[in-house]
Scaffold this active site. Structure first.
Site, mmCIF file in Angstrom:
data_model
loop_
_atom_site.group_PDB
_atom_site.id
_atom_site.type_symbol
_atom_site.label_atom_id
_atom_site.label_comp_id
_atom_site.label_asym_id
_atom_site.label_seq_id
_atom_site.Cartn_x
_atom_site.Cartn_y
_atom_site.Cartn_z
ATOM 1 N N ASP A 17 -2.934 -1.953 2.812
ATOM 2 C CA ASP A 17 -3.121 -3.231 2.127
ATOM 3 C C ASP A 17 -1.902 -3.636 1.300
ATOM 4 O O ASP A 17 -1.413 -4.758 1.392
ATOM 5 C CB ASP A 17 -4.366 -3.167 1.235
ATOM 6 C CG ASP A 17 -5.631 -2.938 2.042
ATOM 7 O OD1 ASP A 17 -5.643 -3.262 3.235
ATOM 8 O OD2 ASP A 17 -6.591 -2.406 1.470
ATOM 9 N N ARG A 98 -8.374 3.708 -11.908
ATOM 10 C CA ARG A 98 -7.902 2.323 -11.945
ATOM 11 C C ARG A 98 -7.409 1.875 -13.323
ATOM 12 O O ARG A 98 -6.367 1.225 -13.435
ATOM 13 C CB ARG A 98 -8.994 1.367 -11.431
ATOM 14 C CG ARG A 98 -9.332 1.589 -9.960
ATOM 15 C CD ARG A 98 -8.088 1.522 -9.097
ATOM 16 N NE ARG A 98 -8.361 1.721 -7.693
ATOM 17 C CZ ARG A 98 -7.870 2.707 -6.956
ATOM 18 N NH1 ARG A 98 -7.111 3.623 -7.525
ATOM 19 N NH2 ARG A 98 -8.149 2.806 -5.684
ATOM 20 N N ASP A 127 -12.895 -2.265 -6.872
ATOM 21 C CA ASP A 127 -11.597 -2.058 -7.502
ATOM 22 C C ASP A 127 -10.955 -3.351 -7.989
ATOM 23 O O ASP A 127 -10.221 -3.350 -8.974
ATOM 24 C CB ASP A 127 -10.649 -1.342 -6.537
ATOM 25 C CG ASP A 127 -10.895 0.158 -6.510
ATOM 26 O OD1 ASP A 127 -11.579 0.653 -7.419
ATOM 27 O OD2 ASP A 127 -10.410 0.822 -5.580
ATOM 28 N N SER A 179 -10.962 4.128 5.162
ATOM 29 C CA SER A 179 -10.349 3.735 3.901
ATOM 30 C C SER A 179 -10.482 4.920 2.956
ATOM 31 O O SER A 179 -11.600 5.346 2.629
ATOM 32 C CB SER A 179 -11.047 2.508 3.324
ATOM 33 O OG SER A 179 -10.522 2.187 2.053
#
Length: 403
Positions: A17, A98, A127, A179
């Site tokens: 990504d 994160r 996320d 993923s």
């Protein structure tokens, strides 16, 4: 869609990504500079290669930041102290990483004079919320760009095609479209055949924990101070080193595999398979030690607060007043949660089999089933009568009304 942004700090992983994000951002911002921020949170990847890929893809600057110690010390261990587990099973590996990444991203954005921050999260996941709530809490003046919510790429296959068209090298092939997200706390797997909850995870899916678990059990001793892990086998260690060693020993025994269907914040259910060997050991050990050191009322309230804490972390609310207040509660509640726990590892299980603390509230002289001189069993009769008085009164009243 063209923007007038001049400089963008992108959270860059080197994955599919974000590999597509650099050329896309430059195309759709009239050639803005893209600063790639690579956070080392223990993902066990070649970050020098990722930095080279970012430069080759058009990044004007690349920063590789070692956040491993900060991540474990300031994010993972407070969550372990709190006993934070989302929906009973997910130990929050991705959720905890994160905020530390976003924090450093904001710091670099400000230092380098960026006027925007960007991430490569999809519009279906959690996320995007975690990154953007962190941005809002730390730097509300910065513009936020989320390519996945804007561009025409709609699938992993589309992203691979875009990367090929723009000459962006990627490691992911069409034969491996899982993923994955890895850090020092865990490795997650989503997508592909896992999207059907009837499908069992394939043995080849796992990358940390061994499919051939050690035949003989092994025991580890984890030392805590005020609810925080500080030692392994009597040796004091830094946070990242301690977790890393527990990951190694737990992986040998296939500890920490979880297959769950969870409720995402954005409203849908998703299926994920997680590997969290060291974290599973730490949660088991802390729980066992807290059983010795917390009084009944605090222990029960802490269990309720832990659920809320886990939801806040999962929902991206790390930089919230409530999470900070709950951390203050857990710090005080576990002020005496100091001691050592012995955990036995075998065939995927981590079980506390011994615990000791200088602040233990457990008293063998009171708890024994043998003869004792400190507890008068006859006192229990009066206690039970008073404790059951509301139920007794209710039944007596009901009986009088039905006469």
């Amino acid at each position: 869609m063209t923007r007038r942004t001049q400089r963008i700090a992108l959270a860059y992983s080197g994955g599919l990504d974000t590999s597509c994000a650099i050329p896309w951002l430059k195309e759709h911002t009239s050639g803005a500079e893209v600063i790639a921020v690579i956070a080392d949170v223990g993902q066990n990847e070649d970050l020098d290669a990722a930095a080279a890929k970012a430069s080759a893809s058009g990044a004007s600057a690349v920063f590789v930041e070692d956040l491993r110690e900060e991540f474990v010390r300031d994010y993972v261990f407070p969550a372990v102290r709190a006993g934070a587990v989302y929906e009973g099973r997910y130990l929050l590996g991705t959720s905890l990483a994160r905020p530390v990444i976003a924090k450093r991203q904001v710091e670099i954005a400000r230092r380098e004079g960026a006027d925007a921050v960007a991430h490569g999260c999809t519009g279906k996941g959690n996320d995007q919320v975690r990154f953007e709530l962190a941005f809002a809490a730390l730097a509300p003046e910065l513009e936020v760009i989320a390519p996945w919510r804007i561009w025409d790429i709609r699938s992993r296959e589309d992203a691979l095609a875009y990367a090929e068209k723009h000459g962006v090298p990627v490691d992911q092939s069409r034969s491996d479209l899982y993923s994955r997200d890895q850090n020092l706390f865990h490795l997650s797997h989503e997508g592909e055949d896992l999207e059907d909850p009837w499908n069992a995870p394939q043995p080849g899916l796992y990358r940390i924990t061994s499919n051939e678990a050690a035949a003989e059990p092994e025991e580890v001793e984890v030392g805590f101070e005020a609810g925080v892990p500080v030692a392994l086998g009597g040796e004091r260690l830094g946070a990242a080193d301690l977790l890393g060693r527990l990951n190694e020993v737990g992986a040998r025994h296939r500890v920490g595999r979880v297959d769950i269907v969870e409720n995402r914040l954005v409203g849908m259910k998703s299926r994920g398979v997680y590997e969290t060997p060291g974290g599973t050991i730490l949660h088991e050990a802390r729980s066992a030690l807290a059983q010795l050191t917390l009084d009944r009322a605090t222990d029960h309230f802490a269990a309720v607060a832990a659920l809320r804490y886990a939801e806040l972390v999962y929902d991206g609310k790390w930089f919230s007043a409530l999470r900070e207040a709950l951390d203050a509660f857990f710090a005080e509640a576990h002020r005496r949660t100091t001691g050592v726990v012995r955990v036995r590892l075998h065939q995927g299980a981590a079980q506390a089999v011994g615990r000791k603390s200088p602040y233990s509230l457990y008293r063998e002289d009171f708890a024994t089933f043998g003869e004792d001189e400190v507890y008068r069993q006859a006192d229990a009769e009066g206690f039970i009568r008073l404790f059951g008085l509301p139920e007794r009164i209710r039944r007596l009243s009901d009986n009088e009304r039905t006469r």
